[in-house]
Design an enzyme around this catalytic site. Structure first.
Site, PDB file in Angstrom:
ATOM      1  N   CYS A   1       1.099  -1.712  -0.214  1.00 55.20           N
ATOM      2  CA  CYS A   1       0.176  -0.089   0.042  1.00 55.20           C
ATOM      3  C   CYS A   1       0.936   1.560  -0.139  1.00 55.20           C
ATOM      4  O   CYS A   1       1.520   1.606   0.504  1.00 55.20           O
ATOM      5  CB  CYS A   1      -0.908   0.211   1.498  1.00 55.20           C
ATOM      6  SG  CYS A   1      -1.870   1.354   2.000  1.00 55.20           S
TER       7      CYS A   1
ATOM      8  N   CYS B   1      -0.429   4.074   2.231  1.00 58.13           N
ATOM      9  CA  CYS B   1      -0.913   3.620   3.227  1.00 58.13           C
ATOM     10  C   CYS B   1       0.996   4.262   3.619  1.00 58.13           C
ATOM     11  O   CYS B   1       1.018   5.232   4.033  1.00 58.13           O
ATOM     12  CB  CYS B   1      -0.738   2.506   3.946  1.00 58.13           C
ATOM     13  SG  CYS B   1      -1.947   1.589   3.965  1.00 58.13           S
ATOM     14  N   ASP B   2       2.050   4.177   3.360  1.00 61.03           N
ATOM     15  CA  ASP B   2       3.590   3.808   3.921  1.00 61.03           C
ATOM     16  C   ASP B   2       4.464   4.020   3.079  1.00 61.03           C
ATOM     17  O   ASP B   2       5.336   4.585   3.234  1.00 61.03           O
ATOM     18  CB  ASP B   2       3.761   2.322   3.581  1.00 61.03           C
ATOM     19  CG  ASP B   2       3.072   1.467   4.967  1.00 61.03           C
ATOM     20  OD1 ASP B   2       2.474   1.314   5.776  1.00 61.03           O
ATOM     21  OD2 ASP B   2       2.872   0.325   4.797  1.00 61.03           O
TER      22      ASP B   2
END
Length: 308
Positions: free
Chosen positions: A135, A138-139
Site C-alpha cells: 500500500c 499507507c506507507d
C-alpha cells in the site's frame, strides 16, 4: 422452516456490498451488512480515483467510501463490524457464523473482495510492515527522499508507483516480462516520471536488512545475473487473491478461487449471490462492483419474494 433473523445478509462492505445494501434497504428488506474492517474495501487505501463516473476532477478513495456509506445509511442500512468465519446451508436457511454468534438469513450476498498476493521470497514475511508493503497510500510518506523497489506490471503496480513518486527519490519498478500489462494511459504516466526506472525480465528473489529493509536482490530471467539494490522499502503489486471464508456447501469457483456467477449474480448455491472483486471477472473496477451490487440485491429480492 427455522426462524430467520434477516431477509438478507451482505458479507463485505466495499463498493459492491454498500451498493447492494443501499438497494436492499431501499426495497425495505430486513438486511444486515457485515464488514470485517471499515466500509469501503480497497477504496479506503486508494489515494485518487479518476475513473468513477460523476467526479470529473476525481475523488479520494476514503471520501468516496464515506459518501457510499452515508448514502446507504440514509436508508437505514444496518452495518456491523465483525468477522465472518463460515457459511452453512440447511434447506432454505443460511447460517453465517461470525466471531460471537450465528446469524440466520433467507439469502446471502458475498462481496468480500480480494487481497494483494505475496511474493513468498526470503525476507518478505520478516520485514512485513518494516519496509515491505502492498500500500503506497499507507506507507509511501515514510520513504520520502528514499530509494525503493516496486514489483509488478499491471494497473495497480503502475498507479501505485506514480503515487509513490510523490515521496520516493528513486523507484526501481521490477517486472518479470519485457512489457507492462497496464492500460496505455498508466504506462504513459509512468514513462513521464524520471524517478521511476523500469527493470525488465527480472524478478525479486530476496529482501535483506537489519530490523528494517536495507536491500533487495533481483535476478534477470534472460541472463541469470543477480544484483542487490540498496533500497529502504519493497512494494509488492503482483495480483490479488479472493477473500473467501469457509463455505460448508461447495460453491462454484474458478481455478484461482474466485466465485463463478451467472449474469444475475447467482452462484451455484440457491439463495447465495456474489458481487464485486470476489467474482470471477476479467476486470475489477469500482464501477463494475457497483453494478454487481445493484444486480445482486435485485436478484436476492426476487429470490426472497419467491419470484424465481
Amino acid at each position: 422452516m427455522t426462524q430467520v433473523e434477516y431477509d438478507l445478509l451482505i458479507i463485505g462492505g466495499g463498493p459492491a456490498g454498500l451498493t447492494a445494501g443501499l438497494y436492499a434497504a431501499r426495497a425495505r428488506l430486513k438486511v444486515l451488512l457485515i464488514e470485517k474492517l471499515v466500509p469501503g474495501g480497497q477504496m479506503v487505501i486508494t489515494d485518487r480515483i479518476d475513473n468513477y463516473p460523476g467526479f470529473p476532477e476525481g475523488i479520494s478513495g476514503p471520501e468516496l467510501s464515506l459518501l457510499m456509506k452515508s448514502q446507504a445509511e440514509r436508508f437505514e442500512l444496518n452495518i456491523e463490524t465483525n468477522e465472518v468465519l463460515s457459511l452453512e446451508i440447511t434447506g432454505q436457511v443460511k447460517t453465517v457464523r461470525v466471531s460471537d454468534r450465528a446469524i440466520k438469513s433467507k439469502a446471502i450476498i458475498i462481496a468480500t473482495g480480494a487481497s494483494p498476493k505475496h511474493l513468498g521470497v526470503p525476507g518478505e514475511a520478516e520485514f512485513w510492515g518494516k519496509g515491505v508493503s502492498t500500500c503506497a497510500t499507507c506507507d509511501g510518506p515514510f520513504y520520502t527522499g528514499k530509494t525503493v523497489v516496486a514489483v509488478g506490471g499491471g494497473n495497480t503496480a503502475l498507479k501505485e508507483s506514480v503515487f509513490l513518486s510523490r515521496f520516493a527519490e528513486k523507484i526501481y519498478l521490477v517486472h518479470r516480462r519485457n512489457s507492462w500489462r497496464a492500460e496505455a494511459i498508466m504506462q504513459e504516466r509512468v514513462r513521464a516520471i524520471d524517478k521511476i526506472e523500469p527493470i525488465w525480465n527480472t524478478v525479486l528473489t530476496r529482501i535483506d536488512g537489519e530490523g528494517i529493509v536495507k536491500s533487495a536482490t533481483v535476478k534477470n530471467l534472460t541472463t541469470g545475473d543477480t544484483r542487490a539494490l540498496n533500497v529502504s522499502a519493497c512494494f509488492i503489486w503482483i495480483g490479488i487473491k479472493p477473500n473467501l471464508f469457509s463455505v460448508g456447501n461447495v460453491i462454484g469457483t474458478d481455478k484461482a478461487g474466485f466465485i463463478l456467477t451467472d449474469p444475475l449474480m447467482r452462484t451455484s448455491l440457491p439463495g447465495i449471490f456474489a458481487a464485486g472483486d470476489i467474482r470471477s471477472v476479467p476486470t475489477r473496477q469500482i464501477a463494475g462492483a457497483v453494478g454487481d451490487g445493484a444486480m445482486a440485491a435485485h436478484s436476492a429480492q426476487q429470490y426472497i419474494e419467491g419470484n424465481v
